[in-house]
Write a protein that holds these residues in place. Structure first.
Motif, mmCIF file in Angstrom:
data_model
loop_
_atom_site.group_PDB
_atom_site.id
_atom_site.type_symbol
_atom_site.label_atom_id
_atom_site.label_comp_id
_atom_site.label_asym_id
_atom_site.label_seq_id
_atom_site.Cartn_x
_atom_site.Cartn_y
_atom_site.Cartn_z
ATOM 1 N N UNK A 71 0.797 -1.232 0.000
ATOM 2 C CA UNK A 71 0.000 0.000 0.000
ATOM 3 C C UNK A 71 0.838 1.297 0.000
ATOM 4 N N UNK A 72 2.123 1.205 -0.395
ATOM 5 C CA UNK A 72 2.886 2.467 -0.413
ATOM 6 C C UNK A 72 2.473 3.370 -1.575
ATOM 7 N N UNK A 73 1.629 2.867 -2.471
ATOM 8 C CA UNK A 73 1.095 3.730 -3.545
ATOM 9 C C UNK A 73 -0.061 4.598 -3.029
ATOM 10 N N UNK A 74 -0.373 4.494 -1.755
ATOM 11 C CA UNK A 74 -1.511 5.230 -1.184
ATOM 12 C C UNK A 74 -1.529 6.722 -1.561
ATOM 13 N N UNK A 75 -0.381 7.450 -1.460
ATOM 14 C CA UNK A 75 -0.462 8.887 -1.782
ATOM 15 C C UNK A 75 -0.860 9.143 -3.223
ATOM 16 N N UNK A 76 -0.479 8.242 -4.104
ATOM 17 C CA UNK A 76 -0.819 8.426 -5.521
ATOM 18 C C UNK A 76 -2.318 8.231 -5.733
ATOM 19 N N UNK A 77 -2.887 7.228 -5.062
ATOM 20 C CA UNK A 77 -4.334 7.005 -5.200
ATOM 21 C C UNK A 77 -5.102 8.152 -4.551
ATOM 22 N N UNK A 78 -4.552 8.653 -3.451
ATOM 23 C CA UNK A 78 -5.211 9.800 -2.797
ATOM 24 C C UNK A 78 -5.140 11.037 -3.679
ATOM 25 N N UNK A 79 -4.055 11.153 -4.442
ATOM 26 C CA UNK A 79 -3.929 12.302 -5.337
ATOM 27 C C UNK A 79 -4.969 12.220 -6.463
ATOM 28 N N UNK A 80 -5.154 11.016 -6.983
ATOM 29 C CA UNK A 80 -6.104 10.840 -8.096
ATOM 30 C C UNK A 80 -7.548 10.769 -7.609
ATOM 31 N N UNK A 81 -7.749 10.149 -6.467
ATOM 32 C CA UNK A 81 -9.121 9.955 -5.955
ATOM 33 C C UNK A 81 -9.144 10.398 -4.487
ATOM 34 N N UNK A 82 -9.251 11.682 -4.245
ATOM 35 C CA UNK A 82 -9.146 12.192 -2.861
ATOM 36 C C UNK A 82 -10.200 11.618 -1.909
ATOM 37 N N UNK A 83 -11.304 11.111 -2.448
ATOM 38 C CA UNK A 83 -12.363 10.605 -1.557
ATOM 39 C C UNK A 83 -12.293 9.103 -1.312
ATOM 40 N N UNK A 84 -11.242 8.478 -1.790
ATOM 41 C CA UNK A 84 -11.142 7.014 -1.657
ATOM 42 C C UNK A 84 -11.067 6.620 -0.166
ATOM 43 N N UNK A 85 -11.723 5.483 0.148
ATOM 44 C CA UNK A 85 -11.665 4.971 1.526
ATOM 45 C C UNK A 85 -10.651 3.831 1.571
ATOM 46 N N UNK A 86 -9.858 3.785 2.612
ATOM 47 C CA UNK A 86 -8.859 2.724 2.732
ATOM 48 C C UNK A 86 -9.203 1.846 3.932
ATOM 49 N N UNK A 87 -9.425 0.563 3.668
ATOM 50 C CA UNK A 87 -9.748 -0.388 4.735
ATOM 51 C C UNK A 87 -8.476 -1.133 5.142
ATOM 52 N N UNK A 88 -8.225 -1.148 6.432
ATOM 53 C CA UNK A 88 -7.029 -1.830 6.938
ATOM 54 C C UNK A 88 -7.268 -2.198 8.400
ATOM 55 N N UNK A 89 -6.558 -3.209 8.874
ATOM 56 C CA UNK A 89 -6.656 -3.604 10.288
ATOM 57 C C UNK A 89 -6.477 -2.386 11.197
ATOM 58 N N UNK A 90 -7.234 -2.361 12.265
ATOM 59 C CA UNK A 90 -7.127 -1.245 13.228
ATOM 60 C C UNK A 90 -5.686 -1.044 13.686
ATOM 61 N N UNK A 91 -4.910 -2.158 13.629
ATOM 62 C CA UNK A 91 -3.533 -2.057 14.128
ATOM 63 C C UNK A 91 -2.662 -1.137 13.287
ATOM 64 N N UNK A 92 -3.029 -0.999 12.000
ATOM 65 C CA UNK A 92 -2.100 -0.327 11.075
ATOM 66 C C UNK A 92 -2.564 1.045 10.603
ATOM 67 N N UNK A 93 -3.701 1.522 11.112
ATOM 68 C CA UNK A 93 -4.214 2.792 10.580
ATOM 69 C C UNK A 93 -3.176 3.920 10.754
ATOM 70 N N UNK A 94 -2.590 3.981 11.934
ATOM 71 C CA UNK A 94 -1.589 5.032 12.186
ATOM 72 C C UNK A 94 -0.304 4.797 11.419
#
Lengths: 254, 256
Positions: free
Chosen positions: B81-104
């Motif tokens: 998921x290190x591409x996260x900033x790129x997806x956020x740049x293209x789709x600012x409203x995207x929701x990311x689902x991940x274990x509660x342990x890793x949100x931070x």
């Protein structure tokens, strides 16, 4: 990233290096200024010991000299502040170029899929991007691909503007750094002039002149080091300014 | 990068993208998936920033990036998921689902962009794409991360398994699917023995997954298990001891 954008990023990173170099070289100036202040205060004490007849003018000169370093410190602090501003703009710029480069790469991949080549495009201006999207609009793209190209291009365009804005901002700050260095030069020139006046006054003293000869020499030596550092700093800042001018031209004109 | 449609129905389709010939050798090969619906697309483990341009360009064959509404991260690794900033740049409203342990933790990938990160509780949760496609986050803790999930689609019975079932394939293995299970084992064993810390966790996962009666198991590295290879894989997994650090067996390059 395209080779052109990689080169752009490398040059932007060079500016970051210049900022660090200016900051690192400017900080010891405070120490030198402090040394000069100590020397001058010592001179004030010695001049007072000589009495009003022989030490009067020396007292005025050394007092004036002791006040000069306090003019240097805020200038050095200001240089440090401007350099941090340039470094901040440059590191943000690097990040924007990276994001921009990856998105452009995706557009190029789509173009290649349709037999188009974008290798000759520098992608340093909105015009470069328009060239690619125009070429893609003439290619036999599917409806989904067309929508995708529009969506990606809409995100890419503001990145070009952001890079332009940041390089412009950095350029303004580095120009200010150069002006501050000029002010510092003026201060050291005054210090040199006063140290020469001290030497002239010392020639008139009878008796305890030896102490003041050495005082004049030490002030002159400190000023020499200060000026040497400032000249080097000026060269580094000029390099940074040249780099940023080239970057601005490269980003805006290509 | 190659891509194939794994499943297609009026409500949604599963796409796999992988075997990127332009990928640099030092970057581990990954399979990227997309669940495309008329109401939006979900990307399970959207991948590392290094491969983002090729994933994006390949995805445009099936949907526009503005259709991407959700990302699912099986765990927190950079290839996930290190591409996260790129997806956020293209789709600012995207929701990311991940274990509660890793949100931070994955918020560190966001590079200053506001990320809408949704915590998945330990027991898992349903994840909807629009009104007609309902997926389930299936617990896979300690397989290999301590907070880890698989993603199951009850309609297609496809399970995205993250690193479970992963294999480090040589470049000569170009098929997206497992063609010869017995041969494939050599590419999986080392990976599982070293990257999976708990045999008990794997047994627990295998038990849960058997109950799902999967049509395919899609790992993030390696090849996809389909048909009888699904059961073969689960049987193999049930016989495997992991988390025992024997250096000769541990090095994946030797295993491969």
């Amino acid at each position: 990233m395209t080779s052109s954008l990689l080169e752009l990023n490398q040059r932007v990173n060079q500016v970051f290096g210049v900022c660090v170099e200016v900051q690192n070289s400017a900080r010891p100036l405070k120490e030198l200024a402090f040394q000069m202040e100590l020397l001058a205060r010592n001179g004030v004490v010695h001049a007072a010991k000589l009495g009003r007849d022989q030490g009067g003018s020396l007292g005025v000169l050394t007092q004036f000299l002791s006040e000069l370093p306090s003019a240097i410190e805020p200038l050095v602090a200001d240089i440090d502040h401007r350099c941090r501003k340039v470094a901040g703009a440059i590191s943000h710029c690097t990040h924007v170029i990276r994001v921009y480069g990856l998105e452009v790469q995706a557009l190029l991949d789509i173009a290649r899929r349709h037999g188009l080549s974008g290798d000759d495009v520098a992608f340093r201006s909105g015009r470069d991007l328009s060239r690619l999207t125009r070429a893609l609009s003439r290619a036999p793209l599917t409806v989904t691909e067309r929508r995708s190209v529009s969506a990606i291009a809409a995100r890419v365009e503001p990145h070009v503007q952001e890079v332009q804005r940041l390089t412009h901002e950095a350029h303004g700050s580095i120009q200010e750094v150069r002006l501050l260095l000029d002010d510092l030069h003026a201060t050291t020139r005054t210090a040199r002039y006063i140290s020469q006046c001290v030497r002239i006054e010392v020639a008139r003293i009878q008796g305890d002149a030896e102490r003041f000869v050495s005082f004049g020499d030490r002030v002159a030596a400190t000023v020499d080091v200060l000026e040497e550092r400032l000249t080097a700093l000026g060269r580094i800042a000029a390099d940074g300014q040249r780099l940023l001018s080239a970057l601005e031209r490269g980003v805006e004109e290509r | 990068m190659r891509s194939e449609v794994l499943y297609e129905s009026p409500t949604h389709s599963w796409i796999v993208m992988g075997r990127d010939p332009d990928k640099r050798d030092e970057v581990i090969d990954t399979n990227e998936f997309a669940i495309v619906t008329p109401e939006g697309t979900l990307l399970p483990d959207p991948g590392g920033i290094e491969i983002f341009p090729r994933v994006l360009s390949e995805l445009t064959r099936y949907c526009s990036p503005e259709d991407v509404v959700a990302l699912f991260a099986s765990h927190q690794d950079p290839d996930i998921v290190s591409s996260l900033p790129m997806w956020l740049d293209l789709c600012p409203n995207v929701k990311t689902y991940v274990s509660w342990m890793w949100t931070g933790f994955i918020a560190h990938f966001a590079m200053g962009r506001a990320a809408s990160i949704i915590e998945i509780p330990d027991e898992g949760m349903p994840i909807n794409i629009g009104s007609r496609v309902r997926l389930n986050a299936v617990p896979a803790h300690y397989c290999h991360a301590s907070g880890n999930f698989s993603l199951f689609d009850p309609a297609s019975r496809i399970l995205f398994s993250g690193d479970v079932g992963a294999a480090l394939l040589p470049n000569s293995e170009t098929s997206l699917f497992v063609e010869d299970f017995d041969k494939h084992v050599r590419y999986m064993r080392g990976f599982h023995q070293r990257w999976m810390p708990s045999t008990a966790a794997l047994r627990s996962w295998s038990k849960r997954v058997r109950a799902l009666n999967c049509s395919m198991i899609c790992p993030q590295h390696g090849a996809i298990f389909r048909g009888e290879d699904v059961t073969r894989f689960l049987d193999w997994l049930d016989a495997l001891e992991v988390g025992r650090l024997t250096w000769d067996e541990a090095a994946p390059s030797k295993a491969a």
